[in-house]
Design an enzyme around this catalytic site. Structure first.
Site, mmCIF file in Angstrom:
data_model
loop_
_atom_site.group_PDB
_atom_site.id
_atom_site.type_symbol
_atom_site.label_atom_id
_atom_site.label_comp_id
_atom_site.label_asym_id
_atom_site.label_seq_id
_atom_site.Cartn_x
_atom_site.Cartn_y
_atom_site.Cartn_z
ATOM 1 N N CYS A 1 -0.379 -0.801 4.657
ATOM 2 C CA CYS A 1 -0.533 0.645 4.460
ATOM 3 C C CYS A 1 -1.802 1.001 3.700
ATOM 4 O O CYS A 1 -2.277 2.129 3.794
ATOM 5 C CB CYS A 1 0.691 1.218 3.744
ATOM 6 N N GLU B 1 6.492 6.267 -0.318
ATOM 7 C CA GLU B 1 5.258 5.496 -0.178
ATOM 8 C C GLU B 1 4.891 5.525 1.304
ATOM 9 O O GLU B 1 5.549 4.893 2.126
ATOM 10 C CB GLU B 1 5.437 4.062 -0.667
#
Length: 466
Positions: A250, A216
């Site tokens: 993010c 990720e």
């Protein structure tokens, strides 16, 4: 476990590896559910400590900690407790013509010993969320929290040691040396959350042991505000997505393309929303930057942009680890602000007239983890979605797709590999084992020797099956 010598790390790995075979049969539905319940109960009991730790590391507001750190893990656990029996059940698969007379099924099985490397920006949820999926799939885990959030890292180690025995889950604290020692070991699966640059290092290390990975990562997630957008709604969602955790997210909007027809109205609405949410001066509702080095990096981005002609229209440098919500215009491609992932409360606002040029600009960059589009006309968002690639998409909202456990969460290429959350997380930590059992297959008729009769049957099979 805090001892981070290579020998102690190898010993922790060996202790978990020794139980791999036994866990295949002994760590079933009841045992997995019990492990998740223990984690849930410890989290509930120690919630005040979690709030205090994140306040110490980030100055994070209590409500933000509850919503973005604690609640996602509790949701992960609750969903797994409800659905785990169905996720674990082997899936039957219909036979093909070639396999007529057989019975096929797919059996999800534990991968084995897993490594979870968590980042500093959401240190609790991005360590324990993957752990929930890992345990639900029947694995053991070594968790490596970030050394940049020491209060939370230490608390994670304490929570894990209270909830689990080390042969099932243990925590290794430390810096780069601890990560390097862990990555040298032959884990069955590695789940890493962090930057694309470090993701490449993790993937290279995994390749040496042929460990599977879920990555990720991140990137510069673009936002497009169309001429038909509800600018007040867009401003509210973009401010929330950008300034939650002081932009250290993010999937935060990295920059906003705003149609020139609504630019002034959007900026007015965005200023008003920021004033309402955070007020004037240092805000108790805004997290701090994680450390002085990252705060200095953000101020360096602003200084470089201003030196090259950018204009700060709201906010500015702030002081210490506090940086206010900052809006910047007159961005040009040579600025670092336009080239690097910002990861802070600085939002470039870029006017446009031609949507095709915006789409081309998005496609020139590495594929982002998220893409956001605001417009009342669904054809506008559909056009952008069809012409671009990203890990996920939000239409007239930001961040919320992360919380939808019926959707896979993950990136594409530079922004990530694989998916997480809910059943997707369970499958990431599972090996889907194919099982085919013979019942009354007639394929023995075409086994050697290849007589004229067998050749004729083979030609018939080719016509029927091929």
């Amino acid at each position: 476990m805090t001892d981070q010598t290579p020998d102690s790390i190898a010993a922790a790995f060996a202790a978990q590896s020794a139980g791999t075979v036994a866990r295949r049969t002994a760590f079933g539905l009841a045992e997995r559910r019990a492990a998740l319940v223990r984690l849930r109960d410890v989290l509930t009991r120690r919630e005040p400590e979690i709030i205090a730790a994140l306040a110490a590391d980030f100055g994070k507001p209590e409500t933000e900690t509850l919503l973005t750190e604690i609640l996602p893990v509790r949701q992960d656990i609750a969903l797994a407790l409800r659905k785990l029996g169905r996720w674990m059940r082997p899936r039957r698969v219909r036979p093909t013509l070639a396999t007529f007379g057989t019975a096929a099924r797919i059996r999800p099985e534990p991968r084995g010993v897993c490594l979870i490397i968590a980042p500093w920006n959401y240190p609790l949820t991005l360590a324990l969320g993957p752990l929930v999926s890992c345990l639900a799939a029947g694995n053991s885990a070594i968790v490596k929290p970030s050394e940049l959030t020491p209060a939370t890292s230490g608390l994670i180690a304490s929570i894990v040691s209270e909830a689990f025995t080390p042969d099932l889950v243990t925590v290794i604290e430390g810096g780069i040396e601890a990560s390097q020692a862990l990555l040298a070991l032959p884990f069955d699966h590695i789940f890493f959350t962090g930057s694309p640059e470090v993701g490449k290092i993790v993937m290279a290390a995994a390749a040496r042991n042929l460990s599977s990975v879920t990555l990720e990562l991140g990137g510069k997630s673009p936002t497009v505000v169309g001429p038909g957008a509800d600018v007040r709604q867009a401003a509210a969602w973009i401010a929330f997505g950008k300034f939650a955790n002081a932009g250290q997210t993010c999937i935060a909007p990295d920059h906003v393309y705003v149609h020139e027809d609504v630019r002034e109205a959007f900026l007015d609405a965005l200023r008003a929303r920021i004033a309402k949410a955070y007020g004037q001066g240092p805000s108790p509702h805004l997290s701090h930057i994680v450390n002085d080095r990252h705060a200095g990096r953000l101020r360096g981005l602003l200084a470089d942009a201003q030196a090259r002609g950018a204009q700060i229209v709201l906010g500015g440098e702030g002081e210490g680890r506090y940086m206010p919500p900052t809006l910047v215009e007159a961005i040009t491609p040579e600025m670092r602000l336009d080239q690097e992932e910002i990861f802070g409360p600085v939002l470039p606002v870029i006017p446009y007239a031609d949507l095709d040029r915006v789409i081309a600009r998005i496609n020139e960059r590495p594929k982002p983890l998220a893409l956001y589009v605001f417009d009342k006309d669904s054809a506008f968002s559909d056009r952008i979605i069809a012409a671009t690639s990203s890990g996920g998409v939000g239409v007239n909202l930001t961040l919320l797709h992360y919380t939808h456990h019926g959707l896979p969460f993950g990136g594409v290429n530079t922004s990530g590999i694989g998916a997480a959350h809910g059943e997707f997380g369970f499958r990431a930590f599972s090996h889907e084992r194919a099982i085919l059992a013979n019942r009354f297959s007639g394929l023995t008729m075409i086994f050697p020797p290849y007589t004229a009769r067998v050749k004729g049957l083979a030609r018939l099979a080719r016509r029927m099956l091929g």
